[in-house]
Write a protein that holds these residues in place. Structure first.
Motif: not given
Length: 154
Positions: A26, A68-70, A73, A76, A79-80
């Protein structure tokens, strides 16, 4: 320096146990975009030309980073969380009127803390953004060194 410093000083990143290695993909994407936008600042110790800090600034109205989907968790989840914090502003009419920049990451390497270098770098970034037509700053102050910044502006 970003992957070494930022996870140690960002309170939410610490709570999610995100390591420098987890954030490296990222950070690389973000820094590539930051270089193109020209708003970020690198802090250098002129005595030895060593990079000792940084402030990564981005245009808040640009599209989310691709690829960034890789990420792991916990990253992620962060990011959410960030998306949820930013979305009320991004969905407002005000965000469509003003160029807004976002302080994504800031940090100073160990041994240089307490000199207000990150704060100074943020102020330099704010000036750079202003000269490029940005009139709004949006940031979630979760970095230990940033906790006093908002107070200083009142």
């Amino acid at each position: 320096s970003v992957c070494r410093v930022w996870p140690q000083s960002n309170l939410i990143i610490q709570a999610l146990s995100i390591t420098g290695e987890m954030m490296k993909p990222y950070a690389e994407l973000l820094i590539q975009r930051a270089i193109k936008e020209g708003l970020s600042v690198v802090v250098i110790d002129k005595r030895n030309n060593k990079v000792i800090g940084f402030v990564v600034i981005e245009d808040l109205n640009t599209a989310p980073l691709q690829g960034t989907g890789k990420l792991d968790e916990p990253f992620q989840i962060w990011m959410e969380y960030t998306k949820q914090i930013e979305s009320p502003y991004l969905e407002s009419e005000q965000s469509k009127k003003d160029k807004t920049f976002h302080v994504s990451m800031a940090g100073i390497i160990p041994g240089y803390e307490g000199l207000y270098l990150a704060r100074l770098a943020i102020l330099v970034s704010m000036r750079k953004a202003y000269l490029k037509g940005y009139r709004k700053l949006f940031s979630v102050l979760t970095h230990q060194g940033s906790q006093g910044i908002a107070q200083d502006r009142y």
